[in-house]
Design a protein around this motif. Structure first.
Motif, mmCIF file in Angstrom:
data_model
loop_
_atom_site.group_PDB
_atom_site.id
_atom_site.type_symbol
_atom_site.label_atom_id
_atom_site.label_comp_id
_atom_site.label_asym_id
_atom_site.label_seq_id
_atom_site.Cartn_x
_atom_site.Cartn_y
_atom_site.Cartn_z
ATOM 1 N N GLY A 32 3.032 -9.103 3.965
ATOM 2 C CA GLY A 32 2.963 -8.980 5.417
ATOM 3 C C GLY A 32 1.581 -9.101 6.007
ATOM 4 O O GLY A 32 1.418 -9.543 7.149
ATOM 5 N N CYS A 33 0.551 -8.712 5.259
ATOM 6 C CA CYS A 33 -0.813 -8.744 5.780
ATOM 7 C C CYS A 33 -1.497 -10.089 5.579
ATOM 8 O O CYS A 33 -2.644 -10.278 6.004
ATOM 9 C CB CYS A 33 -1.635 -7.645 5.129
ATOM 10 N N ILE A 34 -0.815 -11.040 4.947
ATOM 11 C CA ILE A 34 -1.419 -12.328 4.604
ATOM 12 C C ILE A 34 -0.836 -13.432 5.470
ATOM 13 O O ILE A 34 0.385 -13.526 5.645
ATOM 14 C CB ILE A 34 -1.198 -12.648 3.118
ATOM 15 N N THR A 35 -1.714 -14.276 6.006
ATOM 16 C CA THR A 35 -1.300 -15.442 6.779
ATOM 17 C C THR A 35 -1.598 -16.704 5.974
ATOM 18 O O THR A 35 -2.743 -16.916 5.553
ATOM 19 C CB THR A 35 -2.052 -15.516 8.120
ATOM 20 N N LEU A 253 -5.650 -4.810 -9.897
ATOM 21 C CA LEU A 253 -6.917 -4.153 -9.594
ATOM 22 C C LEU A 253 -7.342 -3.289 -10.768
ATOM 23 O O LEU A 253 -6.504 -2.732 -11.485
ATOM 24 C CB LEU A 253 -6.784 -3.294 -8.338
ATOM 25 N N SER A 254 -8.651 -3.179 -10.959
ATOM 26 C CA SER A 254 -9.203 -2.330 -12.006
ATOM 27 C C SER A 254 -10.244 -1.403 -11.407
ATOM 28 O O SER A 254 -11.119 -1.844 -10.652
ATOM 29 C CB SER A 254 -9.842 -3.171 -13.110
ATOM 30 N N ASP A 255 -10.176 -0.122 -11.738
ATOM 31 C CA ASP A 255 -11.162 0.859 -11.293
ATOM 32 C C ASP A 255 -12.109 1.263 -12.414
ATOM 33 O O ASP A 255 -12.927 2.172 -12.225
ATOM 34 C CB ASP A 255 -10.457 2.102 -10.731
ATOM 35 N N ASP A 256 -11.984 0.617 -13.584
ATOM 36 C CA ASP A 256 -12.819 0.981 -14.732
ATOM 37 C C ASP A 256 -13.523 -0.246 -15.317
ATOM 38 O O ASP A 256 -13.639 -0.393 -16.524
ATOM 39 C CB ASP A 256 -12.002 1.708 -15.797
ATOM 40 N N ASP A 257 -13.962 -1.143 -14.453
ATOM 41 C CA ASP A 257 -14.720 -2.333 -14.837
ATOM 42 C C ASP A 257 -13.944 -3.252 -15.772
ATOM 43 O O ASP A 257 -14.514 -3.884 -16.660
ATOM 44 C CB ASP A 257 -16.049 -1.933 -15.477
ATOM 45 N N ALA A 259 -11.470 -2.455 -17.936
ATOM 46 C CA ALA A 259 -10.874 -1.891 -19.153
ATOM 47 C C ALA A 259 -9.360 -1.837 -19.044
ATOM 48 O O ALA A 259 -8.637 -2.026 -20.022
ATOM 49 C CB ALA A 259 -11.447 -0.501 -19.428
ATOM 50 N N SER A 260 -8.856 -1.591 -17.836
ATOM 51 C CA SER A 260 -7.412 -1.581 -17.600
ATOM 52 C C SER A 260 -7.142 -2.137 -16.214
ATOM 53 O O SER A 260 -8.021 -2.127 -15.343
ATOM 54 C CB SER A 260 -6.849 -0.156 -17.723
ATOM 55 N N TRP A 261 -5.916 -2.627 -16.023
ATOM 56 C CA TRP A 261 -5.544 -3.270 -14.761
ATOM 57 C C TRP A 261 -4.219 -2.709 -14.262
ATOM 58 O O TRP A 261 -3.314 -2.439 -15.045
ATOM 59 C CB TRP A 261 -5.424 -4.783 -14.952
ATOM 60 N N LYS A 262 -4.122 -2.561 -12.937
ATOM 61 C CA LYS A 262 -2.900 -2.074 -12.307
ATOM 62 C C LYS A 262 -2.456 -3.078 -11.252
ATOM 63 O O LYS A 262 -3.250 -3.495 -10.398
ATOM 64 C CB LYS A 262 -3.137 -0.706 -11.660
ATOM 65 N N ARG A 263 -1.202 -3.454 -11.300
ATOM 66 C CA ARG A 263 -0.671 -4.419 -10.340
ATOM 67 C C ARG A 263 -0.608 -3.831 -8.934
ATOM 68 O O ARG A 263 -0.302 -2.652 -8.757
ATOM 69 C CB ARG A 263 0.722 -4.883 -10.783
ATOM 70 N N SER A 264 -0.885 -4.684 -7.950
ATOM 71 C CA SER A 264 -0.874 -4.251 -6.552
ATOM 72 C C SER A 264 0.560 -3.998 -6.066
ATOM 73 O O SER A 264 1.495 -4.712 -6.447
ATOM 74 C CB SER A 264 -1.524 -5.324 -5.681
ATOM 75 N N ILE A 265 0.692 -3.009 -5.186
ATOM 76 C CA ILE A 265 2.004 -2.737 -4.591
ATOM 77 C C ILE A 265 2.397 -3.833 -3.595
ATOM 78 O O ILE A 265 3.548 -3.893 -3.164
ATOM 79 C CB ILE A 265 2.035 -1.361 -3.891
ATOM 80 N N LEU A 266 1.444 -4.699 -3.236
ATOM 81 C CA LEU A 266 1.736 -5.795 -2.302
ATOM 82 C C LEU A 266 2.371 -6.996 -2.996
ATOM 83 O O LEU A 266 2.838 -7.919 -2.337
ATOM 84 C CB LEU A 266 0.462 -6.248 -1.606
ATOM 85 N N CYS A 317 -9.758 -5.521 3.422
ATOM 86 C CA CYS A 317 -9.428 -4.107 3.273
ATOM 87 C C CYS A 317 -7.917 -3.881 3.196
ATOM 88 O O CYS A 317 -7.459 -2.963 2.499
ATOM 89 C CB CYS A 317 -10.025 -3.298 4.418
ATOM 90 N N GLU A 318 -7.128 -4.712 3.833
ATOM 91 C CA GLU A 318 -5.678 -4.542 3.823
ATOM 92 C C GLU A 318 -5.068 -4.971 2.514
ATOM 93 O O GLU A 318 -4.044 -4.436 2.093
ATOM 94 C CB GLU A 318 -5.050 -5.316 4.984
ATOM 95 N N VAL A 319 -5.693 -5.912 1.846
ATOM 96 C CA VAL A 319 -5.158 -6.412 0.558
ATOM 97 C C VAL A 319 -5.745 -5.642 -0.614
ATOM 98 O O VAL A 319 -5.039 -5.289 -1.563
ATOM 99 C CB VAL A 319 -5.464 -7.911 0.397
#
Length: 323
Positions: A32-35, A253-257, A259-266, A317-319
């Motif tokens: 929804g946030c992407i055009t 997205l990764s918050d640990d440089d 080391a691990s990745w988490k898929r976006s809820i978008l 910021c929205e993505v």
């Protein structure tokens, strides 16, 4: 294989693709946030099918490197605004030596460095892909830096092929590459390697991202582009395959440089759209964030056998989830 066997194989492939593509419109055309720009911005005409774009900022605006299928080469095209592009110029062609591992070249990424421009590219020959390196003084004429690949498929999860290099250079001078590996037609996993010189690479011993549990990437994952958001936070834009014939642009997205990745809820970010130039599949993303906080994602997409390059935009910021 006799004529009857070939006919049977072709019929099976046609049926498989028909069944697979029944799933192509199961998600909205975009988050929804992407055009998404309604028309392709690069490809077609004399260029024909163009795929797997890589975009970088340049002194005049933007420079795009992409693969041109008709010539099995890597081409360059420039733009002031990232939307309207000039004429394509071939910058690296196939190796003309008989039996060469890079008798076709494609799927490249480029860095500008003190020594000039460095390209890591995919070389293909007889159902196998490897990654090579080339250099240029001006960004228009690249020469192979060495005769052999810098990365080949060796580990069990890499299958027969490695492709789609995406390289960043860290502040300490270390190179990090994310690349796809697995089958040659479409890869299966995303991997990482590190290097001090861009030529000799130490591979991580397991993939950093494999197929997921949600439908959008439950079959395999492929070509990615990684952005650094902060000292520890990374964003990976990648191809998610629901099946062999239906693909979408996704985000992890990764918050640990890394080391691990988490898929976006978008997810998925960009999907096939009924009746459009991207009606069947959406592939390799490349992304930039401008000085105003706008996220731009270039990608290639397919309708039947034609592939072209398009553009999507959003507030970063929205993505990506930051202010």
């Amino acid at each position: 294989m006799n004529v009857l066997s070939k006919a049977v194989c072709k019929a099976k492939k046609t049926i498989r693709r028909y069944r697979n593509q029944m799933h192509r419109w199961e998600y909205p055309p975009s988050a929804g946030c992407i055009t998404v720009h309604p028309d392709p911005i690069v490809g077609g005409g004399s260029d024909g099918t163009c795929f797997d774009p890589f975009v970088m900022p340049s002194s005049s605006g933007y420079t795009l490197f992409m693969s041109r299928r008709a010539t099995e080469s890597v081409v360059r095209v420039d733009s002031r605004d990232g939307v309207s592009w000039g004429q394509t110029v071939e910058v690296l062609g196939p190796n003309s030596q008989s039996g060469s591992w890079d008798s076709a070249v494609n799927r490249a990424c480029v860095l500008t460095e003190e020594r000039g421009w460095t390209m890591w590219y995919t070389g293909q020959h007889e159902g196998r892909s490897c990654i090579g390196i080339a250099r240029s003084d001006d960004g228009f004429r690249f020469e192979r830096a060495q005769g052999d690949p810098v990365i080949e498929a060796e580990l069990p999860f890499e299958g027969m092929s490695v492709m789609n290099p995406d390289v960043v250079r860290e502040t300490d001078g270390t190179y990090r590459m994310w690349y796809a590996a697995g089958e040659d037609y479409e890869p299966d996993v995303i991997c990482e390697a590190r290097s001090a010189d861009g030529i000799h690479w130490a591979k991580r011993k397991e993939p950093v991202l494999a197929r997921g549990v949600a439908d959008y990437d439950c079959y395999k994952v492929g070509g990615c582009h990684v952005l650094r958001l902060s000292s520890r936070r990374l964003a990976m834009f990648y191809i998610g395959y629901q099946n062999l014939d239906v693909a979408r642009v996704c985000l992890a997205l990764s918050d640990d440089d890394g080391a691990s990745w988490k898929r976006s809820i978008l997810n998925p970010l960009i999907s096939p759209e009924h009746g459009s130039w991207r009606s069947d599949a959406v592939y390799k993303p490349t992304a930039l964030i401008d000085e105003n906080g706008n996220l731009r994602i270039w990608f290639n997409a397919r309708s039947k056998r034609t592939e072209l390059v398009g553009l999507a935009e959003a507030r970063a910021c929205e993505v990506l989830g930051f202010e």
